[in-house]
Design an enzyme around this catalytic site. Sequence first.
Site, PDB file in Angstrom:
ATOM      1  CB  THR A  51      -0.876   0.005   1.272  1.00  0.00           C
ATOM      2  OG1 THR A  51      -1.572  -1.238   1.358  1.00  0.00           O
ATOM      3  CG2 THR A  51      -1.874   1.151   1.241  1.00  0.00           C
ATOM      4  CB  THR A  52       3.525   2.282   2.386  1.00  0.00           C
ATOM      5  OG1 THR A  52       2.645   2.027   3.479  1.00  0.00           O
ATOM      6  CG2 THR A  52       4.372   3.492   2.675  1.00  0.00           C
ATOM      7  CE1 TYR A 143      -1.902  -5.209   3.712  1.00  0.00           C
ATOM      8  CE2 TYR A 143      -0.595  -4.991   1.722  1.00  0.00           C
ATOM      9  CZ  TYR A 143      -1.217  -4.414   2.819  1.00  0.00           C
ATOM     10  OH  TYR A 143      -1.139  -3.064   3.002  1.00  0.00           O
ATOM     11  CE  LYS A 173       0.950  -5.040   5.456  1.00  0.00           C
ATOM     12  NZ  LYS A 173      -0.078  -4.418   6.269  1.00  0.00           N
ATOM     13  CB  SER A 175      -3.826  -3.936   7.142  1.00  0.00           C
ATOM     14  OG  SER A 175      -2.430  -3.918   7.109  1.00  0.00           O
ATOM     15  N   GLY A 199      -0.898  -4.789  11.180  1.00  0.00           N
ATOM     16  CA  GLY A 199      -0.683  -3.668  10.261  1.00  0.00           C
ATOM     17  C   GLY A 199      -1.387  -2.374  10.621  1.00  0.00           C
ATOM     18  CD  GLU A 202      -3.285   3.598  13.538  1.00  0.00           C
ATOM     19  OE1 GLU A 202      -2.185   3.137  13.156  1.00  0.00           O
ATOM     20  OE2 GLU A 202      -4.148   4.016  12.742  1.00  0.00           O
ATOM     21  CB  SER A 218       3.198   3.533   6.490  1.00  0.00           C
ATOM     22  OG  SER A 218       2.393   4.140   7.496  1.00  0.00           O
TER      23      SER A 218
END
Length: 320
Positions: A51-52, A143, A173, A175, A199, A202, A218
């Site tokens: 993505t990043t 992912y 992964k 997210s 992923g 925060e 990221s």
Amino acid sequence: MAAPKKKLQGLVAATITPMTENGEINLSVIGQYVDYLVKEQGVKNIFVNGTTGEGLSLSVSERRRVAEEWMTKGKDKLDQVVIHVGALSLKESQELAQHAAEIGADGIAVIAPFFLKPWTKDVLINFLKEVAAAAPAVPFYYYHIPALTGVKIRAEELLDGIQDKIPTFQGLKFSDTDLLDFGQCVDQNRQQQFAFLFGVDEQLLSALVMGATGAVGSTYNYLGKKTSQMLEAFERKDFSLALNYQFCIQRFINFVVKLGFGVSQTKAIMTLVSGIPMGPPRLPLQKASREFTDSVEAKLKSLDFLSFTDLKDGNLEAGS
Ligand SMILES: CC(=O)N[C@H](C=O)[C@@H](O)[C@H](O)[C@H](O)CO
Ligand SMILES: CC(=O)C(=O)O
């Protein structure tokens, strides 16, 4: 079976794809970027063309060249390089998987196809299986990023019996913020040696409690060192210190989320913090504004997040 390899763990930086002001991929700074991650952030695993990295906005030939450059420049410096090879076209995905194998990647990862979508677990598994089969000696990671793919098949369901279909399956992964789904992925696969990579940077501490074995994100491009301190505190079972670190990271992410945070902003922040020009993003993304960069700079300083000598205008003295 995949060649037995050290399990992927700890922090994995989701790499940015540097671009020139004209919008071409800029391979010339990748060597510097590797050194920055290793020396300044202590991060030795990377996740390329995700993505990043705007992987889905690059052509297949660009994706190949970017992957090659990371492999070449990361040689003897990085521990593991995982290459995201997901694509809408199964053929392209297979081509990229095979290419990743040829250049010696340590893993490949695939998202669910997101235009014409798989609607059931079995169909998604079949797609992933066909990609994985193009790189039969390379560890395979699924992912899971439902907010971006729109494919909401729960990871816990997908993992049920996955190694029977995909013998190279090595991890996930994840997210998403659904910690029930994530926790059940861990709980139901305790017998396996899977990597559970979270992923959502925060919320990493909550995922560590649920059994995450590592994280791909990221923010580890520029908050790698800070996040490692959190991981170390967690390892030592100093949960209140770990929480302090997580809150500190949250204060920053919360600040940028309110300004509007995405890949463009990640490029701007990384340019600011590392001094390496990441360039603009590619359409449909738009470059972050000057105001964004200015307020982020002030915030990073106020949080004492940087050794300010790292800042490219390096006239401010070291913090932390
Ligand atoms: C959607 C997205 O790009 N997620 C990243 C990786 O999965 C994260 O690293 C976020 O950028 C990060 O958690 C901040 O929200
Ligand atoms: C964050 C992440 O894993 C990605 O950029 O793909």
